[in-house]
Design a protein around this motif. Structure first.
Motif, PDB file in Angstrom:
ATOM      1  N   TRP A 167       0.708  -1.092  -0.092  1.00 14.47           N
ATOM      2  CA  TRP A 167       0.128  -0.013  -0.111  1.00 14.47           C
ATOM      3  C   TRP A 167       0.815   1.155   0.071  1.00 14.47           C
ATOM      4  O   TRP A 167       1.609   1.545   1.071  1.00 14.47           O
ATOM      5  CB  TRP A 167      -0.980  -0.041   1.419  1.00 14.47           C
TER       6      TRP A 167
ATOM      7  N   LYS B 224      -3.146   0.665  -3.889  1.00 15.38           N
ATOM      8  CA  LYS B 224      -2.516  -0.577  -4.309  1.00 15.38           C
ATOM      9  C   LYS B 224      -2.606  -1.135  -5.839  1.00 15.38           C
ATOM     10  O   LYS B 224      -3.537  -0.884  -6.215  1.00 15.38           O
ATOM     11  CB  LYS B 224      -2.913  -1.781  -3.455  1.00 15.38           C
TER      12      LYS B 224
ATOM     13  N   SER C 277     -14.896  -6.345   3.009  1.00 14.38           N
ATOM     14  CA  SER C 277     -13.992  -6.543   2.026  1.00 14.38           C
ATOM     15  C   SER C 277     -14.347  -5.641   0.440  1.00 14.38           C
ATOM     16  O   SER C 277     -15.293  -5.331   0.537  1.00 14.38           O
ATOM     17  CB  SER C 277     -14.029  -8.340   1.626  1.00 14.38           C
TER      18      SER C 277
ATOM     19  N   GLU D  34      -9.611  -7.702  -1.195  1.00 13.22           N
ATOM     20  CA  GLU D  34      -8.945  -7.242  -0.089  1.00 13.22           C
ATOM     21  C   GLU D  34      -9.867  -7.098   1.127  1.00 13.22           C
ATOM     22  O   GLU D  34     -10.897  -6.742   0.749  1.00 13.22           O
ATOM     23  CB  GLU D  34      -8.250  -5.891  -0.295  1.00 13.22           C
TER      24      GLU D  34
END
Length: 305
Positions: A180, A209, A289, A301
């Motif tokens: 990140w 990201k 998520s 993610e």
């Protein structure tokens, strides 16, 4: 010990080690029928264990019910734990038999049922094949799947590693998870010629990201921003942008927000635009998520507030 692997079967001798273990277990049981059952089951499990060693699978016989004299006495069991995958049931088949007997008590909690043919002297075992499930007490040997398929069949049961969630609360302390980056660094590293007016939270933080959807030939930037509020909540923004001189997001792209039960709560497609964005709030300790889907390619993610 000399074992041989043929295209459709696997043959291994049953030497001193195999019979010593079978005799050790046999002595725990009476009457004779149960003792014989345990003896043959042990030889079958031993043969499958040898086969799996050849195929480079780790096994844990000691954790199997077939290794426990108490469970041996309670059930007709010949299971073998394949480490990280599950249990195989290893059923002995006598030379003249045309079926594999599968007791109803072992029809569940198995990833497969392997037929092991023992010769008359019990000095050799031949693994004939397997079936994935059991719904009958007698299965014709003609219905066995090829042994060549067994390694691939076992491999599909390997659990997928679940990545640790991204700890967003640590971002407010300038502690960031690997991968990140600052928004500027993300787009510079992607050599993007695009210029977007990214809104940085005035009292918060935003990081990005790189998502590589390689099979689809796309690279996307996932941006997540968070700003604490006076009401002990955190305002969250989730954005997706194209990278590497792409001007618009793929039309079939989907951005999905899932709650802590993995239920979709927000979903959108770009519809020809150059970005997607969701804004919502959460409380410390909650998880959510973000799923980015493009055809068969899916990136997920998970975040912890």
């Amino acid at each position: 010990m000399n074992a041989s692997i043929e295209s459709l079967t696997f043959t291994t001798p049953l030497g001193l080690n195999a019979h010593t273990k079978a005799e050790e277990f046999r002595q725990h049981h009476y009457p004779t029928d149960k003792a014989k059952q345990v003896y043959l089951n042990t030889l079958a499990v031993y043969a499958v264990k040898v086969y799996l060693q050849y195929r480079e699978f780790e096994t844990d016989w000691e954790s199997s019910d077939s290794y426990d004299p108490i469970m041996q006495g309670l059930m007709n069991v010949a299971d073998l734990v394949v480490s990280n995958y599950g249990k195989l049931e290893c059923r002995p088949v006598l030379p003249t038999a045309s079926v594999m007997e599968i007791p109803e008590e072992v029809w569940t909690e198995r990833i497969g049922y392997v037929a092991v043919q023992l010769n008359e002297s019990l000095r050799e075992a031949k693994i004939l094949g397997f079936v994935a499930t059991a719904t009958t007490k007698e299965l014709p040997l003609s219905r066995l799947r090829s042994l060549e398929e067994l390694p691939a069949h076992i491999s599909q049961f390997k659990p997928q590693l679940v990545p640790a969630p991204v700890h967003l609360s640590q971002w407010l302390q300038n502690i960031f998870d690997i991968g990140w980056e600052t928004v500027e660094a993300l787009f510079n590293s992607a050599e993007s010629k695009l210029e977007f007016n990214f809104r940085q939270p005035s009292d918060g933080v935003k990081r990005g990201k790189l998502l590589k959807l390689e099979q689809a030939g796309k690279q996307l930037g996932l941006l997540v921003g968070l700003t604490p509020t006076a009401a002990s909540e955190i305002d969250i923004s989730v954005e997706v942008y194209p990278l590497v001189a792409q001007t618009k997001l793929p039309g079939e792209l989907q951005l999905i927000i899932l709650d802590e039960t993995e239920k979709p709560v927000m979903q959108a497609s770009p519809g020809g635009s150059s970005s997607l964005e969701f804004q919502f709030s959460g409380e410390p300790g909650e998880t959510f998520s973000v799923k980015v889907a493009l055809g068969d390619m899916i990136v997920t993610e998970t975040f912890l507030l």
